[in-house]
Motif scaffolding. Structure first.
Motif, PDB file in Angstrom:
ATOM      1  N   HIS A 170      -5.030 -66.222 -22.183  1.00 30.26           N
ATOM      2  CA  HIS A 170      -5.855 -66.191 -21.121  1.00 30.26           C
ATOM      3  C   HIS A 170      -6.224 -67.552 -20.604  1.00 30.26           C
ATOM      4  CE1 HIS A 170      -9.766 -65.846 -19.152  1.00 30.26           C
ATOM      5  NE2 HIS A 170      -9.913 -64.427 -19.179  1.00 30.26           N
ATOM      6  N   ALA A 220      -8.725 -69.553 -18.041  1.00 27.16           N
ATOM      7  CA  ALA A 220      -9.777 -69.449 -17.467  1.00 27.16           C
ATOM      8  C   ALA A 220      -9.829 -70.408 -16.189  1.00 27.16           C
ATOM      9  CB  ALA A 220     -11.059 -70.227 -18.305  1.00 27.16           C
ATOM     10  N   LYS A 243     -11.640 -72.530 -13.796  1.00 28.66           N
ATOM     11  CA  LYS A 243     -12.770 -73.189 -13.668  1.00 28.66           C
ATOM     12  C   LYS A 243     -12.966 -74.216 -12.179  1.00 28.66           C
ATOM     13  CE  LYS A 243     -15.165 -77.486 -15.831  1.00 28.66           C
ATOM     14  NZ  LYS A 243     -14.409 -78.335 -15.109  1.00 28.66           N
ATOM     15  N   THR A 251     -14.668 -69.216 -12.313  1.00 26.42           N
ATOM     16  CA  THR A 251     -16.228 -69.723 -12.406  1.00 26.42           C
ATOM     17  C   THR A 251     -16.151 -70.788 -11.573  1.00 26.42           C
ATOM     18  OG1 THR A 251     -16.086 -69.164 -15.033  1.00 26.42           O
ATOM     19  CG2 THR A 251     -17.717 -71.061 -14.540  1.00 26.42           C
ATOM     20  N   SER A 291     -18.239 -76.249 -20.387  1.00 20.39           N
ATOM     21  CA  SER A 291     -16.914 -76.997 -20.362  1.00 20.39           C
ATOM     22  C   SER A 291     -17.134 -78.165 -19.594  1.00 20.39           C
ATOM     23  CB  SER A 291     -16.034 -76.184 -19.299  1.00 20.39           C
ATOM     24  OG  SER A 291     -14.741 -76.922 -19.490  1.00 20.39           O
ATOM     25  N   ASP A 314      -4.231 -70.089 -25.316  1.00 20.08           N
ATOM     26  CA  ASP A 314      -5.304 -69.994 -24.148  1.00 20.08           C
ATOM     27  C   ASP A 314      -5.673 -71.230 -23.276  1.00 20.08           C
ATOM     28  OD1 ASP A 314      -5.677 -67.140 -24.756  1.00 20.08           O
ATOM     29  OD2 ASP A 314      -7.708 -67.446 -25.791  1.00 20.08           O
ATOM     30  N   VAL A 342      -7.810 -73.513 -20.220  1.00 22.33           N
ATOM     31  CA  VAL A 342      -8.761 -73.827 -19.239  1.00 22.33           C
ATOM     32  C   VAL A 342      -8.121 -74.745 -18.127  1.00 22.33           C
ATOM     33  CG1 VAL A 342     -11.242 -74.583 -18.664  1.00 22.33           C
ATOM     34  CG2 VAL A 342     -10.863 -73.516 -20.843  1.00 22.33           C
ATOM     35  N   THR A 366     -12.479 -65.824 -15.616  1.00 21.39           N
ATOM     36  CA  THR A 366     -13.655 -66.763 -15.696  1.00 21.39           C
ATOM     37  C   THR A 366     -13.719 -67.235 -17.154  1.00 21.39           C
ATOM     38  OG1 THR A 366     -15.317 -65.146 -16.592  1.00 21.39           O
ATOM     39  CG2 THR A 366     -14.807 -65.369 -14.056  1.00 21.39           C
ATOM     40  N   MET A 367     -14.527 -68.482 -17.164  1.00 18.84           N
ATOM     41  CA  MET A 367     -14.832 -69.022 -18.439  1.00 18.84           C
ATOM     42  C   MET A 367     -15.516 -67.935 -19.550  1.00 18.84           C
ATOM     43  SD  MET A 367     -15.947 -72.617 -17.628  1.00 18.84           S
ATOM     44  CE  MET A 367     -17.324 -72.761 -19.091  1.00 18.84           C
ATOM     45  N   ASP A 380     -14.935 -64.655 -19.346  1.00 16.63           N
ATOM     46  CA  ASP A 380     -13.976 -63.680 -20.004  1.00 16.63           C
ATOM     47  C   ASP A 380     -13.314 -64.148 -21.125  1.00 16.63           C
ATOM     48  OD1 ASP A 380     -14.519 -61.902 -17.688  1.00 16.63           O
ATOM     49  OD2 ASP A 380     -13.075 -62.826 -16.368  1.00 16.63           O
ATOM     50  N   GLN A 381     -13.142 -65.552 -20.795  1.00 16.09           N
ATOM     51  CA  GLN A 381     -12.179 -66.309 -22.048  1.00 16.09           C
ATOM     52  C   GLN A 381     -13.192 -66.254 -23.361  1.00 16.09           C
ATOM     53  OE1 GLN A 381     -10.634 -70.383 -23.040  1.00 16.09           O
ATOM     54  NE2 GLN A 381      -9.294 -69.293 -21.269  1.00 16.09           N
TER      55      GLN A 381
END
Length: 295
Positions: A3, A5, A7, A35, A172, A228, A230, A262-263, A265-266
């Motif tokens: 995943h 994310a 941002k 996000t 984050s 995963d 970001v 999105t954050m 979702d993660q």
């Protein structure tokens, strides 16, 4: 499959008015949600010129063409031009972002003072800045922020504690490899930090032979595993000159089989996963001047 994310840091008035609509179009074409973290108070971007004495700052500016991405007018805000109020000027666009199904959170009240000062400021100054941002966010959206992402990956312990007081489940605020609970005075806080784990485009360009045509391939080479991630975009960059790079990058991540979102979702996908605790610490990031919070 990992995943990733997405941002989006929105630092400036120009980024909000021009970059956000372009990003909304790109994300809509790809059928994705992200996000968006908004700066909601005055735009004092011109104050950032004081960073000229910071080690590595001039090298970064020469690589990333700050004038091209931010524009002369933005670079004069707070210096030769009055600082515009982003939230008052661009509130409708922010609400349009939420209406399109994107997650919206707080980036900063005043981006440049936060980024340049919060590491050394006390709790009173920190909480004043945060409360100004929180109140303005509520005025714009009619609800609290879904999350928080600190300007310039700069934060202090008082700010982390305030995120807990707000009841946010995740934020984050730094850089790193995996999620963690902030450890303050020996006690883990409730919220989970989800640090930016991939390099940003402005950190890649001009280093190690990477040019604008190679940035997406450089990032895709880092996401071949199932870990995963970001990824932080900037409205002023990916919503501007780097928009074609972002378009290719999103297609590439889809081709790799990753889930993009999105954050939030993660964070929800992490349910039940054991998360470590870690105190505040600082360090450098390749391609960026100064130090950031590391996780």
């Amino acid at each position: 499959m990992a995943h990733i994310a997405l941002k989006v840091d929105v630092d400036t008035l120009r980024g909000t008015l021009e970059g956000v609509p372009r990003l909304l179009d790109i994300l809509d074409r790809h059928g994705l949600a992200a996000t968006f973290l908004f700066s909601v108070g005055p735009d004092h971007t011109g104050w950032a010129l004081k960073r000229v004495l910071r080690p590595g700052f001039l090298r970064k500016v020469s690589r990333t063409s700050v004038l091209k991405h931010y524009g002369l007018r933005t670079l004069l805000y707070g210096v030769l031009l009055p600082a515009p109020d982003i939230g008052r000027r661009a509130g409708p666009l922010m609400r349009a972002c939420a209406a399109a199904g994107h997650e919206c959170g707080l980036h900063a009240w005043d981006h440049v003072p936060w980024q340049d000062q919060v590491r050394h400021r006390d709790a009173a100054w920190t909480l004043q800045q945060m409360e100004l941002g929180y109140a303005r966010f509520g005025d714009i959206f009619g609800c609290p922020p879904a999350t928080h992402g600190a300007a310039g990956w700069q934060i202090n312990e008082a700010a982390w504690q305030q995120i807990d007081e707000w009841g946010l489940a995740y934020a984050s605020d730094g850089r790193g490899r995996s999620p963690f609970h902030p450890l303050v005075s020996g006690r883990p806080l409730r919220h989970v930090q989800m640090p930016t784990s991939l390099p940003t485009l402005d950190e890649l360009i001009g280093l190690d032979g990477v040019d604008e045509q190679q940035m997406d391939r450089a990032l895709l080479s880092l996401t071949e595993s199932s870990q995963d991630q970001v990824f932080t975009l900037h409205a002023e960059l990916e919503g501007g000159a780097f928009a074609p790079v972002l378009d290719r990058l999103l297609s590439g991540w889809k081709a790799q089989g990753h889930q993009l979102g999105t954050m939030g979702d993660q964070f929800r996908a992490m349910s039940g996963r054991r998360v470590r605790a870690q105190p505040l610490r600082w360090g450098p990031v390749h391609g960026r001047s100064g130090e950031v919070v590391l996780g």
